[in-house]
Design a protein around this motif. Structure first.
Motif, PDB file in Angstrom:
ATOM      1  N   ALA A 265       0.827  -1.205   0.000  1.00  0.00           N
ATOM      2  CA  ALA A 265       0.000   0.000   0.000  1.00  0.00           C
ATOM      3  C   ALA A 265       0.863   1.257   0.000  1.00  0.00           C
ATOM      4  O   ALA A 265       0.516   2.266  -0.628  1.00  0.00           O
ATOM      5  CB  ALA A 265      -0.933   0.006   1.216  1.00  0.00           C
ATOM      6  N   LEU A 266       1.995   1.212   0.685  1.00  0.00           N
ATOM      7  CA  LEU A 266       2.890   2.364   0.754  1.00  0.00           C
ATOM      8  C   LEU A 266       3.660   2.567  -0.543  1.00  0.00           C
ATOM      9  O   LEU A 266       3.890   3.707  -0.967  1.00  0.00           O
ATOM     10  CB  LEU A 266       3.880   2.199   1.911  1.00  0.00           C
ATOM     11  N   GLY A 267       4.109   1.476  -1.147  1.00  0.00           N
ATOM     12  CA  GLY A 267       4.841   1.583  -2.394  1.00  0.00           C
ATOM     13  C   GLY A 267       6.226   2.187  -2.283  1.00  0.00           C
ATOM     14  O   GLY A 267       6.790   2.650  -3.271  1.00  0.00           O
ATOM     15  N   ALA A 268       6.814   2.204  -1.113  1.00  0.00           N
ATOM     16  CA  ALA A 268       8.148   2.775  -0.927  1.00  0.00           C
ATOM     17  C   ALA A 268       9.214   1.793  -1.377  1.00  0.00           C
ATOM     18  O   ALA A 268       8.956   0.604  -1.578  1.00  0.00           O
ATOM     19  CB  ALA A 268       8.357   3.145   0.537  1.00  0.00           C
ATOM     20  N   HIS A 269      10.436   2.305  -1.542  1.00  0.00           N
ATOM     21  CA  HIS A 269      11.573   1.436  -1.832  1.00  0.00           C
ATOM     22  C   HIS A 269      11.913   0.635  -0.571  1.00  0.00           C
ATOM     23  O   HIS A 269      11.924   1.174   0.534  1.00  0.00           O
ATOM     24  CB  HIS A 269      12.782   2.254  -2.250  1.00  0.00           C
ATOM     25  N   VAL A 270      12.210  -0.655  -0.736  1.00  0.00           N
ATOM     26  CA  VAL A 270      12.523  -1.516   0.405  1.00  0.00           C
ATOM     27  C   VAL A 270      13.876  -2.187   0.181  1.00  0.00           C
ATOM     28  O   VAL A 270      14.127  -2.761  -0.879  1.00  0.00           O
ATOM     29  CB  VAL A 270      11.441  -2.589   0.630  1.00  0.00           C
ATOM     30  N   ILE A 271      14.729  -2.090   1.197  1.00  0.00           N
ATOM     31  CA  ILE A 271      16.031  -2.754   1.174  1.00  0.00           C
ATOM     32  C   ILE A 271      16.058  -3.767   2.311  1.00  0.00           C
ATOM     33  O   ILE A 271      15.795  -3.427   3.463  1.00  0.00           O
ATOM     34  CB  ILE A 271      17.178  -1.746   1.371  1.00  0.00           C
ATOM     35  N   GLY A 272      16.368  -5.015   1.987  1.00  0.00           N
ATOM     36  CA  GLY A 272      16.502  -6.053   2.997  1.00  0.00           C
ATOM     37  C   GLY A 272      17.966  -6.373   3.220  1.00  0.00           C
ATOM     38  O   GLY A 272      18.729  -6.475   2.250  1.00  0.00           O
ATOM     39  N   VAL A 273      18.365  -6.528   4.465  1.00  0.00           N
ATOM     40  CA  VAL A 273      19.767  -6.792   4.797  1.00  0.00           C
ATOM     41  C   VAL A 273      19.860  -8.028   5.681  1.00  0.00           C
ATOM     42  O   VAL A 273      19.173  -8.129   6.706  1.00  0.00           O
ATOM     43  CB  VAL A 273      20.410  -5.599   5.538  1.00  0.00           C
ATOM     44  N   THR A 274      20.710  -8.971   5.287  1.00  0.00           N
ATOM     45  CA  THR A 274      20.996 -10.116   6.133  1.00  0.00           C
ATOM     46  C   THR A 274      22.497 -10.397   6.073  1.00  0.00           C
ATOM     47  O   THR A 274      23.242  -9.700   5.408  1.00  0.00           O
ATOM     48  CB  THR A 274      20.177 -11.359   5.717  1.00  0.00           C
ATOM     49  N   GLY A 275      22.928 -11.427   6.758  1.00  0.00           N
ATOM     50  CA  GLY A 275      24.347 -11.757   6.839  1.00  0.00           C
ATOM     51  C   GLY A 275      24.633 -12.414   8.179  1.00  0.00           C
ATOM     52  O   GLY A 275      23.879 -12.250   9.146  1.00  0.00           O
TER      53      GLY A 275
ATOM     54  N   VAL B 197      15.714  -4.438  -3.135  1.00  0.00           N
ATOM     55  CA  VAL B 197      17.142  -4.706  -3.060  1.00  0.00           C
ATOM     56  C   VAL B 197      17.380  -5.603  -1.851  1.00  0.00           C
ATOM     57  O   VAL B 197      16.877  -5.335  -0.758  1.00  0.00           O
ATOM     58  CB  VAL B 197      17.956  -3.409  -2.910  1.00  0.00           C
ATOM     59  N   GLY B 198      18.152  -6.672  -2.052  1.00  0.00           N
ATOM     60  CA  GLY B 198      18.482  -7.570  -0.955  1.00  0.00           C
ATOM     61  C   GLY B 198      19.985  -7.669  -0.795  1.00  0.00           C
ATOM     62  O   GLY B 198      20.690  -8.034  -1.743  1.00  0.00           O
ATOM     63  N   GLY B 199      20.493  -7.316   0.384  1.00  0.00           N
ATOM     64  CA  GLY B 199      21.921  -7.352   0.644  1.00  0.00           C
ATOM     65  C   GLY B 199      22.302  -8.487   1.580  1.00  0.00           C
ATOM     66  O   GLY B 199      21.754  -8.594   2.680  1.00  0.00           O
ATOM     67  N   ASN B 200      23.211  -9.354   1.138  1.00  0.00           N
ATOM     68  CA  ASN B 200      23.739 -10.421   1.984  1.00  0.00           C
ATOM     69  C   ASN B 200      25.178 -10.049   2.307  1.00  0.00           C
ATOM     70  O   ASN B 200      26.059 -10.124   1.442  1.00  0.00           O
ATOM     71  CB  ASN B 200      23.667 -11.766   1.252  1.00  0.00           C
ATOM     72  N   ILE B 201      25.446  -9.623   3.536  1.00  0.00           N
ATOM     73  CA  ILE B 201      26.726  -9.020   3.893  1.00  0.00           C
ATOM     74  C   ILE B 201      27.863 -10.035   3.904  1.00  0.00           C
ATOM     75  O   ILE B 201      28.957  -9.781   3.411  1.00  0.00           O
ATOM     76  CB  ILE B 201      26.629  -8.323   5.265  1.00  0.00           C
TER      77      ILE B 201
END
Length: 306
Positions: free
Chosen positions: A122-132, A203-207
């Motif tokens: 509903a918000l439609g914002a950019h989402v960045i996921g971070v794991t590691g 965007v998904g970041g795997n550190i």
């Protein structure tokens, strides 16, 4: 403010909902009924009954010693906008208030995640996921600070990165926040994919991949597979950010998404550290300079795997 009507919330969490109105209804049942639904919105989602205030939507989650649904009457008496409870707590919750939204679901934890996913879209914002395996929280905080210079950002507070903390972070976002930066933790296989499905990151970041949770995952390859669930669950045309030369993630790469690597030999890498100028960083779109707002730091690249 969670700007979703009661009908949309009920559909998102696959619940039967009912807002008792004593002028219209003379009972409260799990069966779907026609009733006057308020267009007011819940202020926020809360899972701790002690923290519920006026206008909040309370999720009664199962606990080790007591079920959160047993506190539904208490939070409704304090002015909660509504409650999400299991069927066994539905009747008592309805009896406690004739002016609140009562939702019955089989699994309140799953309902919390489902509502967060609905609000994310509903918000439609950019989402960045971070794991590691390590460094998730620090990376998340640095990214939030960098992005905050160009747009309003909501980031996972502290390390609120579980199946409960992550959806609460999503539901705390407002329409004014153009980006959300979400940390994703796991204790075993199958958990990162669930977090990713809730967050829907662009965007998904795997550190990194390291020897953590080996008691659950059995081997470093098992750790890599669990962390790579973020890559697997990304939508088409998303971007994966991965450490350059990490062979453990090689089997999990995808051709239908963009992959950007970082570190020595990567697409994004440190070119020069200059105390007067800042950090010169090479990127696929050219060099940029980052000027830290602190001094006295020591930037050491992590040791490369043999």
């Amino acid at each position: 403010m969670i700007e979703l009507s009661p009908q949309k919330i009920a559909a998102a969490i696959k619940a039967k909902s009912h807002r008792p109105n004593t002028n219209v209804l003379q009972g409260c049942h799990l069966a779907e009924q026609s009733c006057n639904i308020s267009e007011e919105f819940a202020v926020r989602a809360v899972v701790d009954s002690r923290a519920v205030g006026v206008g909040d939507l309370f999720f009664g989650l199962p606990g080790a010693r007591v079920h959160g649904g047993s506190f539904a009457g208490e939070v409704l008496a304090r002015g909660a906008w509504g409650v999400v409870v299991t069927p066994e707590h539905f009747e008592s919750a309805c009896a406690a208030s004739d002016s609140a939204e009562i939702f019955a679901v089989e699994d309140p934890v799953a309902a919390l995640g489902a509502l967060a996913n609905r609000w994310r879209h509903a918000l439609g914002a950019h989402v960045i996921g971070v794991t590691g395996s390590t460094g998730k929280t620090s990376t998340k905080d640095i990214l939030a600070a960098l992005l905050g210079h160009s747009m309003p950002v909501v980031a996972t507070p502290a390390n609120r990165n579980t199946e409960i903390g992550l959806p609460l972070t999503v539901l705390s976002a407002t329409r004014s926040r153009r980006a959300r930066e979400l940390e994703m933790a796991m204790r075993g296989a199958g958990q990162i994919v669930g977090r990713t499905q809730i967050a829907g990151p662009d965007v998904g970041g795997n550190i990194n991949v390291g020897p953590v949770h080996l008691e659950q995952l059995g081997s470093i390859e098992g750790v890599a597979a669990a962390k790579a669930e973020l890559i697997a669950a990304l939508g088409p045309h998303a971007t994966a950010i991965l450490p350059a030369g990490e062979s453990l993630l090689g089997p999990h790469l995808r051709d239908d998404i963009t992959t950007v690597t970082f570190g020595d030999g990567g697409d994004v890498r440190l070119v020069e550290e200059d105390a007067a100028v800042g950090l010169k960083i090479a990127t696929p779109k050219g060099q940029t300079v980052i000027r830290p707002s602190f001094s006295g730091c020591q930037l050491d690249a992590p040791p490369r795997k043999p």
